[in-house]
Design a protein around this motif. Structure first.
Motif, PDB file in Angstrom:
ATOM      1  N   MET A   1     -90.768  23.379 -20.459  1.00  0.00           N
ATOM      2  CA  MET A   1     -89.917  24.448 -20.978  1.00  0.00           C
ATOM      3  C   MET A   1     -90.757  25.607 -21.507  1.00  0.00           C
ATOM      4  SD  MET A   1     -86.717  23.915 -20.572  1.00  0.00           S
ATOM      5  CE  MET A   1     -85.993  24.972 -21.824  1.00  0.00           C
ATOM      6  N   ARG A   2     -91.861  25.281 -22.164  1.00  0.00           N
ATOM      7  CA  ARG A   2     -92.708  26.325 -22.726  1.00  0.00           C
ATOM      8  C   ARG A   2     -93.303  27.194 -21.622  1.00  0.00           C
ATOM      9  NH1 ARG A   2     -93.249  29.329 -27.189  1.00  0.00           N
ATOM     10  NH2 ARG A   2     -95.353  30.146 -27.343  1.00  0.00           N
ATOM     11  N   GLU A   3     -93.702  26.556 -20.524  1.00  0.00           N
ATOM     12  CA  GLU A   3     -94.274  27.306 -19.417  1.00  0.00           C
ATOM     13  C   GLU A   3     -93.250  28.257 -18.812  1.00  0.00           C
ATOM     14  OE1 GLU A   3     -96.335  26.489 -15.050  1.00  0.00           O
ATOM     15  OE2 GLU A   3     -96.195  24.867 -16.529  1.00  0.00           O
ATOM     16  N   VAL A   4     -92.034  27.779 -18.664  1.00  0.00           N
ATOM     17  CA  VAL A   4     -90.957  28.620 -18.134  1.00  0.00           C
ATOM     18  C   VAL A   4     -90.694  29.791 -19.074  1.00  0.00           C
ATOM     19  CG1 VAL A   4     -88.491  28.707 -17.591  1.00  0.00           C
ATOM     20  CG2 VAL A   4     -89.873  26.757 -16.854  1.00  0.00           C
ATOM     21  N   TYR A   5     -90.710  29.507 -20.360  1.00  0.00           N
ATOM     22  CA  TYR A   5     -90.463  30.551 -21.350  1.00  0.00           C
ATOM     23  C   TYR A   5     -91.535  31.642 -21.272  1.00  0.00           C
ATOM     24  CZ  TYR A   5     -89.571  32.686 -25.912  1.00  0.00           C
ATOM     25  OH  TYR A   5     -89.289  33.559 -26.925  1.00  0.00           O
ATOM     26  N   GLN A   6     -92.796  31.241 -21.123  1.00  0.00           N
ATOM     27  CA  GLN A   6     -93.871  32.225 -21.016  1.00  0.00           C
ATOM     28  C   GLN A   6     -93.728  33.052 -19.738  1.00  0.00           C
ATOM     29  OE1 GLN A   6     -96.161  33.075 -23.341  1.00  0.00           O
ATOM     30  NE2 GLN A   6     -94.992  31.682 -24.638  1.00  0.00           N
ATOM     31  N   GLU A   7     -93.271  32.412 -18.679  1.00  0.00           N
ATOM     32  CA  GLU A   7     -93.008  33.160 -17.450  1.00  0.00           C
ATOM     33  C   GLU A   7     -91.919  34.204 -17.658  1.00  0.00           C
ATOM     34  OE1 GLU A   7     -92.059  30.384 -14.411  1.00  0.00           O
ATOM     35  OE2 GLU A   7     -94.113  29.591 -14.238  1.00  0.00           O
ATOM     36  N   GLN A   8     -90.912  33.845 -18.427  1.00  0.00           N
ATOM     37  CA  GLN A   8     -89.825  34.780 -18.711  1.00  0.00           C
ATOM     38  C   GLN A   8     -90.325  35.966 -19.538  1.00  0.00           C
ATOM     39  OE1 GLN A   8     -87.123  31.916 -20.485  1.00  0.00           O
ATOM     40  NE2 GLN A   8     -85.805  31.971 -18.668  1.00  0.00           N
ATOM     41  N   LEU A   9     -91.212  35.692 -20.489  1.00  0.00           N
ATOM     42  CA  LEU A   9     -91.803  36.784 -21.269  1.00  0.00           C
ATOM     43  C   LEU A   9     -92.637  37.691 -20.369  1.00  0.00           C
ATOM     44  CD1 LEU A   9     -92.942  34.993 -24.564  1.00  0.00           C
ATOM     45  CD2 LEU A   9     -90.984  36.523 -24.267  1.00  0.00           C
ATOM     46  N   GLY A  10     -93.347  37.081 -19.422  1.00  0.00           N
ATOM     47  CA  GLY A  10     -94.127  37.869 -18.482  1.00  0.00           C
ATOM     48  C   GLY A  10     -93.253  38.747 -17.608  1.00  0.00           C
ATOM     49  N   GLU A  11     -92.120  38.215 -17.187  1.00  0.00           N
ATOM     50  CA  GLU A  11     -91.177  38.998 -16.384  1.00  0.00           C
ATOM     51  C   GLU A  11     -90.628  40.167 -17.200  1.00  0.00           C
ATOM     52  OE1 GLU A  11     -88.283  36.171 -15.194  1.00  0.00           O
ATOM     53  OE2 GLU A  11     -89.611  35.152 -13.760  1.00  0.00           O
ATOM     54  N   LEU A  12     -90.411  39.907 -18.472  1.00  0.00           N
ATOM     55  CA  LEU A  12     -89.915  40.966 -19.351  1.00  0.00           C
ATOM     56  C   LEU A  12     -90.937  42.092 -19.457  1.00  0.00           C
ATOM     57  CD1 LEU A  12     -87.417  41.520 -21.041  1.00  0.00           C
ATOM     58  CD2 LEU A  12     -88.470  40.246 -22.923  1.00  0.00           C
ATOM     59  N   ALA A  13     -92.206  41.742 -19.588  1.00  0.00           N
ATOM     60  CA  ALA A  13     -93.264  42.755 -19.657  1.00  0.00           C
ATOM     61  C   ALA A  13     -93.325  43.556 -18.363  1.00  0.00           C
ATOM     62  CB  ALA A  13     -94.611  42.090 -19.937  1.00  0.00           C
ATOM     63  N   GLU A  14     -93.147  42.890 -17.234  1.00  0.00           N
ATOM     64  CA  GLU A  14     -93.179  43.599 -15.961  1.00  0.00           C
ATOM     65  C   GLU A  14     -92.012  44.566 -15.821  1.00  0.00           C
ATOM     66  OE1 GLU A  14     -95.414  43.981 -13.520  1.00  0.00           O
ATOM     67  OE2 GLU A  14     -96.705  42.929 -14.943  1.00  0.00           O
TER      68      GLU A  14
ATOM     69  N   GLN B   1     -83.474  30.740 -26.343  1.00  0.00           N
ATOM     70  CA  GLN B   1     -84.771  30.145 -26.665  1.00  0.00           C
ATOM     71  C   GLN B   1     -85.086  30.120 -28.155  1.00  0.00           C
ATOM     72  OE1 GLN B   1     -86.476  28.644 -24.421  1.00  0.00           O
ATOM     73  NE2 GLN B   1     -85.611  29.432 -22.504  1.00  0.00           N
ATOM     74  N   ALA B   2     -84.352  30.902 -28.945  1.00  0.00           N
ATOM     75  CA  ALA B   2     -84.587  30.981 -30.393  1.00  0.00           C
ATOM     76  C   ALA B   2     -86.074  31.128 -30.711  1.00  0.00           C
ATOM     77  CB  ALA B   2     -84.017  29.752 -31.093  1.00  0.00           C
ATOM     78  N   PRO B   3     -86.723  32.199 -30.206  1.00  0.00           N
ATOM     79  CA  PRO B   3     -88.168  32.355 -30.406  1.00  0.00           C
ATOM     80  C   PRO B   3     -88.523  32.567 -31.873  1.00  0.00           C
ATOM     81  CG  PRO B   3     -87.218  34.366 -29.523  1.00  0.00           C
ATOM     82  CD  PRO B   3     -86.131  33.323 -29.479  1.00  0.00           C
ATOM     83  N   VAL B   4     -89.731  32.181 -32.218  1.00  0.00           N
ATOM     84  CA  VAL B   4     -90.221  32.363 -33.578  1.00  0.00           C
ATOM     85  C   VAL B   4     -91.583  33.038 -33.521  1.00  0.00           C
ATOM     86  CG1 VAL B   4     -88.976  30.378 -34.519  1.00  0.00           C
ATOM     87  CG2 VAL B   4     -91.262  30.063 -33.583  1.00  0.00           C
ATOM     88  N   ALA B   5     -92.006  33.560 -34.677  1.00  0.00           N
ATOM     89  CA  ALA B   5     -93.340  34.134 -34.861  1.00  0.00           C
ATOM     90  C   ALA B   5     -93.690  35.146 -33.771  1.00  0.00           C
ATOM     91  CB  ALA B   5     -94.384  33.031 -34.944  1.00  0.00           C
ATOM     92  N   GLY B   6     -94.814  34.922 -33.075  1.00  0.00           N
ATOM     93  CA  GLY B   6     -95.294  35.900 -32.105  1.00  0.00           C
ATOM     94  C   GLY B   6     -94.323  36.145 -30.977  1.00  0.00           C
ATOM     95  N   ASP B   7     -93.659  35.107 -30.504  1.00  0.00           N
ATOM     96  CA  ASP B   7     -92.703  35.286 -29.420  1.00  0.00           C
ATOM     97  C   ASP B   7     -91.518  36.127 -29.861  1.00  0.00           C
ATOM     98  OD1 ASP B   7     -94.316  33.798 -27.803  1.00  0.00           O
ATOM     99  OD2 ASP B   7     -93.137  31.957 -27.936  1.00  0.00           O
ATOM    100  N   LEU B   8     -91.105  35.936 -31.102  1.00  0.00           N
ATOM    101  CA  LEU B   8     -90.000  36.744 -31.621  1.00  0.00           C
ATOM    102  C   LEU B   8     -90.413  38.211 -31.708  1.00  0.00           C
ATOM    103  CD1 LEU B   8     -87.159  36.886 -32.805  1.00  0.00           C
ATOM    104  CD2 LEU B   8     -88.147  36.395 -35.060  1.00  0.00           C
ATOM    105  N   ARG B   9     -91.655  38.460 -32.129  1.00  0.00           N
ATOM    106  CA  ARG B   9     -92.160  39.838 -32.167  1.00  0.00           C
ATOM    107  C   ARG B   9     -92.108  40.452 -30.774  1.00  0.00           C
ATOM    108  NH1 ARG B   9     -96.602  37.876 -35.166  1.00  0.00           N
ATOM    109  NH2 ARG B   9     -98.001  38.275 -33.418  1.00  0.00           N
ATOM    110  N   THR B  10     -92.496  39.668 -29.784  1.00  0.00           N
ATOM    111  CA  THR B  10     -92.515  40.169 -28.414  1.00  0.00           C
ATOM    112  C   THR B  10     -91.118  40.568 -27.953  1.00  0.00           C
ATOM    113  OG1 THR B  10     -94.432  38.806 -27.841  1.00  0.00           O
ATOM    114  CG2 THR B  10     -93.067  39.583 -26.022  1.00  0.00           C
TER     115      THR B  10
END
Length: 215
Positions: free
Chosen positions: A1-14, A70-79
């Motif tokens: 799940m964490r890997e998928v979540y990071q991929e989603q953040l990467g897609e958001l940046a793109e 995903q209810a992100p926290v800390a750094g992910d929430l900042r992102t």
């Protein structure tokens, strides 16, 4: 799940990087339309602005989806939160390019700018496009030093903007009030475009360090 979540953040940046390219292209074309009284190019910028608006909507929908699921926290929430604000900045950059294009269209077939200020706007356009490109790179790389480097280009834009007033206040200015109003408004559009690009870079610094740089 964490890997998928990071991929989603990467897609958001793109998605944001793509918006940076779109608004840079819009300002490049709007500047050319302004300098050359090119109605067709101005119309293209105006017509394409809806794509920037749609891109912002997609980015925000994606970001809110991550918040909800995903209810992100800390750094992910900042992102995620910074992404929402960044999309707003980028859309505003597109709107400013739109304003330039609309000014060119409104004055067509006449030239908007007197010859003695055209070189300033050519340079302001160059800097604006450069800032949009650097914003894209910073979004993709999250390079804090590069993000902070955008301030230097913004300083160049501010210097040009201030110098426009020196030109218009000169006794040699012979183009009348209407031209002075157009130059003032257009100069402000370019200045604000640069300011929003710097804001994008500052949000990247915030994502990486957890601290928002001083304005």
């Amino acid at each position: 799940m964490r890997e998928v979540y990071q991929e989603q953040l990467g897609e958001l940046a793109e998605e944001l990087a793509s918006m940076s390219t779109m608004v840079g292209t819009a300002m490049e074309r709007a500047t050319k339309a302004l300098l050359e009284a090119d109605l067709e190019l101005a119309e293209q910028v105006i017509e394409d602005d809806v794509q920037v608006d749609e891109a912002r909507a997609r980015a925000e929908e994606h970001a809110f989806g991550l918040l909800a699921l995903q209810a992100p926290v800390a750094g992910d929430l900042r992102t995620v939160i910074s992404t929402i604000h960044t999309a707003e900045d980028l859309e505003r950059m597109g709107d400013l390019a739109l304003h330039v294009a609309k000014t060119a269209r409104r004055r067509h077939p006449n030239a908007v700018l007197p010859p003695d200020v055209q070189p300033y706007f050519a340079e302001m356009g160059r800097i604006a496009v450069k800032l949009a490109g650097r914003a894209r790179t910073v979004i993709q790389t999250q390079d804090v030093d590069a993000a902070r480097g955008l301030e230097e280009d913004d300083d160049e834009m501010d210097d040009l903007h201030r110098h426009l007033f020196t030109v218009m206040m000169s006794p040699e200015w012979s183009h009348g009030v209407a031209a002075a109003v157009d130059v003032t408004l257009l100069g402000r559009f370019y200045e604000r475009f640069a300011d929003h690009a710097v804001s994008v870079a500052r949000r990247v610094v915030f994502i990486v360090t957890g601290k928002m740089p001083n304005s």
